[in-house]
Design a protein around this motif. Structure first.
Motif, mmCIF file in Angstrom:
data_model
loop_
_atom_site.group_PDB
_atom_site.id
_atom_site.type_symbol
_atom_site.label_atom_id
_atom_site.label_comp_id
_atom_site.label_asym_id
_atom_site.label_seq_id
_atom_site.Cartn_x
_atom_site.Cartn_y
_atom_site.Cartn_z
ATOM 1 N N ASP A 1 0.821 -1.210 0.000
ATOM 2 C CA ASP A 1 0.000 0.000 0.000
ATOM 3 C C ASP A 1 0.863 1.272 0.000
ATOM 4 N N LEU A 2 2.193 1.115 0.111
ATOM 5 C CA LEU A 2 3.073 2.279 0.242
ATOM 6 C C LEU A 2 3.406 2.846 -1.138
ATOM 7 N N ASP A 3 3.240 4.155 -1.308
ATOM 8 C CA ASP A 3 3.468 4.783 -2.612
ATOM 9 C C ASP A 3 4.919 5.243 -2.748
ATOM 10 N N ALA B 1 3.311 2.534 13.997
ATOM 11 C CA ALA B 1 3.995 3.538 14.830
ATOM 12 C C ALA B 1 4.566 2.928 16.109
ATOM 13 N N ILE B 2 5.680 3.471 16.539
ATOM 14 C CA ILE B 2 6.333 3.080 17.795
ATOM 15 C C ILE B 2 5.460 3.494 18.993
ATOM 16 N N PRO B 3 5.374 2.669 20.023
ATOM 17 C CA PRO B 3 4.777 3.152 21.279
ATOM 18 C C PRO B 3 5.698 4.254 21.848
ATOM 19 N N VAL C 1 17.931 10.800 14.007
ATOM 20 C CA VAL C 1 17.555 10.394 12.649
ATOM 21 C C VAL C 1 16.657 9.163 12.740
ATOM 22 N N ASP C 2 15.460 9.241 12.198
ATOM 23 C CA ASP C 2 14.554 8.087 12.133
ATOM 24 C C ASP C 2 14.549 7.567 10.698
ATOM 25 N N LEU C 3 15.139 6.386 10.482
ATOM 26 C CA LEU C 3 15.144 5.773 9.143
ATOM 27 C C LEU C 3 13.842 5.002 8.959
ATOM 28 N N GLY C 4 12.986 5.499 8.078
ATOM 29 C CA GLY C 4 11.644 4.929 7.920
ATOM 30 C C GLY C 4 10.722 5.568 8.937
ATOM 31 N N CYS C 5 10.526 6.887 8.788
ATOM 32 C CA CYS C 5 9.845 7.658 9.861
ATOM 33 C C CYS C 5 8.328 7.559 9.787
ATOM 34 N N VAL D 1 13.417 10.081 7.578
ATOM 35 C CA VAL D 1 13.644 9.629 6.197
ATOM 36 C C VAL D 1 12.566 8.592 5.885
ATOM 37 N N GLU D 2 11.830 8.821 4.816
ATOM 38 C CA GLU D 2 10.721 7.911 4.501
ATOM 39 C C GLU D 2 10.550 7.848 2.987
ATOM 40 N N PHE D 3 10.419 6.605 2.440
ATOM 41 C CA PHE D 3 10.308 6.499 0.980
ATOM 42 C C PHE D 3 8.878 6.573 0.461
ATOM 43 N N GLU E 1 13.038 10.096 0.881
ATOM 44 C CA GLU E 1 14.220 9.424 0.327
ATOM 45 C C GLU E 1 14.204 7.961 0.715
ATOM 46 N N ASP E 2 14.979 7.191 -0.013
ATOM 47 C CA ASP E 2 15.232 5.815 0.382
ATOM 48 C C ASP E 2 16.341 5.825 1.447
ATOM 49 N N ALA E 3 16.135 5.106 2.517
ATOM 50 C CA ALA E 3 17.127 5.071 3.605
ATOM 51 C C ALA E 3 18.490 4.592 3.112
ATOM 52 N N ALA E 4 18.510 3.743 2.091
ATOM 53 C CA ALA E 4 19.777 3.216 1.582
ATOM 54 C C ALA E 4 20.616 4.308 0.916
ATOM 55 N N ASN F 1 12.132 -1.545 13.010
ATOM 56 C CA ASN F 1 12.078 -2.625 12.017
ATOM 57 C C ASN F 1 11.614 -2.150 10.633
ATOM 58 N N PRO F 2 12.387 -1.268 9.979
ATOM 59 C CA PRO F 2 11.883 -0.676 8.732
ATOM 60 C C PRO F 2 12.132 -1.502 7.473
ATOM 61 N N PHE F 3 13.235 -2.277 7.448
ATOM 62 C CA PHE F 3 13.582 -2.971 6.205
ATOM 63 C C PHE F 3 14.408 -4.210 6.491
HETATM 64 C C1 LIG Z 1 7.515 0.007 11.290
HETATM 65 S S1 LIG Z 1 7.394 1.565 10.414
HETATM 66 C C2 LIG Z 1 8.138 2.659 11.607
HETATM 67 C C3 LIG Z 1 7.569 4.084 11.592
HETATM 68 C C4 LIG Z 1 8.238 5.073 12.520
HETATM 69 N N1 LIG Z 1 9.677 4.981 12.497
HETATM 70 C C5 LIG Z 1 7.786 4.906 13.939
HETATM 71 O O1 LIG Z 1 8.554 4.333 14.716
HETATM 72 O O2 LIG Z 1 6.678 5.321 14.284
HETATM 73 C C6 LIG Z 1 8.664 1.342 9.132
HETATM 74 C C7 LIG Z 1 8.683 2.430 8.075
HETATM 75 O O3 LIG Z 1 9.831 2.265 7.256
HETATM 76 C C8 LIG Z 1 9.516 2.709 5.940
HETATM 77 N N2 LIG Z 1 10.533 2.154 5.029
HETATM 78 C C9 LIG Z 1 10.731 0.852 4.685
HETATM 79 N N3 LIG Z 1 11.786 0.733 3.848
HETATM 80 C C10 LIG Z 1 12.280 1.987 3.657
HETATM 81 C C11 LIG Z 1 13.380 2.502 2.896
HETATM 82 N N4 LIG Z 1 14.188 1.703 2.159
HETATM 83 N N5 LIG Z 1 13.597 3.831 2.921
HETATM 84 C C12 LIG Z 1 12.799 4.661 3.649
HETATM 85 N N6 LIG Z 1 11.731 4.231 4.370
HETATM 86 C C13 LIG Z 1 11.481 2.895 4.393
HETATM 87 C C14 LIG Z 1 8.095 2.181 5.738
HETATM 88 O O4 LIG Z 1 7.429 2.867 4.689
HETATM 89 C C15 LIG Z 1 7.479 2.447 7.119
HETATM 90 O O5 LIG Z 1 6.878 3.709 7.166
#
Ligand SMILES: C[S@@+](CC[C@H](N)C(=O)[O-])C[C@H]1O[C@@H](n2cnc3c(N)ncnc32)[C@H](O)[C@@H]1O
Length: 201
Positions: A24-26, A40-42, A63-67, A87-89, A113-116, A131-133
């Motif tokens: 569902d992610l665009d 979302a994180i607690p 820095v939150d990778l996958g925010c 950072v969120e793709f 952006e892509d976290a990579a 746990n983003p990727f």
């Molecule tokens: C489990 S959620 C965490 C959301 C947020 N960090 C929080 O704690 O509330 C993981 C997020 O990582 C993003 N994500 C996954 N792969 C990614 C990538 N390669 N680059 C950027 N964002 C990514 C997903 O779209 C999703 O929003």
């Protein structure tokens, strides 16, 4: 959604709840296949982890990778960081995170952006991940992080790819779990340790 998550949005008037499956992610990123769903994180657990680790974050960038929708960015903003970067793709999640941060009245930078591909900012940083990727992206992120100069913490919630990080003893030392927030695993940068670490990438 748990009671704490409802409380967070009720407190700030934000919309950070719900689950978005990966399909569902665009995003047009080729790394979408390695991404995990949005959730979302607690916030109370992130608060507990940040308070346990360090009392004064004023020189650090968070820095939150996958925010996602920005809940961690808003929670981290209460801890006095010099900068807060997400950072969120997925574009729609970026838009929601920006809207949520405005509603909460916090100053954060949200990058679509892509976290990579993300270049970590100079200076002292704490990198947070929920746990983003999967492994492929985590390996690339570790290579980017190995170049970082300055103090470094890595705070990983639901650390499914912790084995990939554990391999990087060339620049990271494992602190382990946090007693007050056991869902996290933590590593710390080892000053001047990057001997040969870039050749691995
Ligand atoms: C489990 S959620 C965490 C959301 C947020 N960090 C929080 O704690 O509330 C993981 C997020 O990582 C993003 N994500 C996954 N792969 C990614 C990538 N390669 N680059 C950027 N964002 C990514 C997903 O779209 C999703 O929003």
């Amino acid at each position: 959604m748990g009671a704490n998550q409802d409380l967070f949005d009720a407190t700030y008037g934000t919309d950070t709840g719900g689950i978005s499956p990966v399909w569902d992610l665009d995003t047009d990123s080729a790394n979408a296949r390695y991404g995990e769903r949005y959730q979302a994180i607690p916030a109370d657990e992130l608060d507990a982890a940040l308070s346990f680790l360090h009392k004064d974050w004023s020189a650090f960038t968070f820095v939150d990778l996958g925010c996602g929708k920005g809940r961690a960015l808003i929670a981290a903003s209460q801890h006095g960081f010099a900068r807060v970067i997400g950072v969120e793709f997925a574009k729609s999640l970026v838009d929601i995170a920006i809207k949520n941060s405005k509603i909460a009245g916090v100053r954060v930078e949200v990058r679509n952006e892509d976290a990579a591909q993300f270049e970590f900012p100079e200076g002292d940083i704490i990198v947070f991940m929920f746990n983003p990727f999967r492994e492929t992206v985590m390996r690339q992120v570790m290579c980017n992080l190995a170049r970082h100069q300055g103090k470094l913490y890595l705070l990983y919630y639901r650390p499914e790819q912790s084995a990939v990080i554990d391999e990087r003893t060339d620049f990271l030392a494992k602190i382990g779990q946090i007693p007050t927030a056991p869902g996290f695993c933590v590593w710390q940068g080892v000053a001047g340790a990057c001997e040969g670490c870039l050749e691995r990438c």
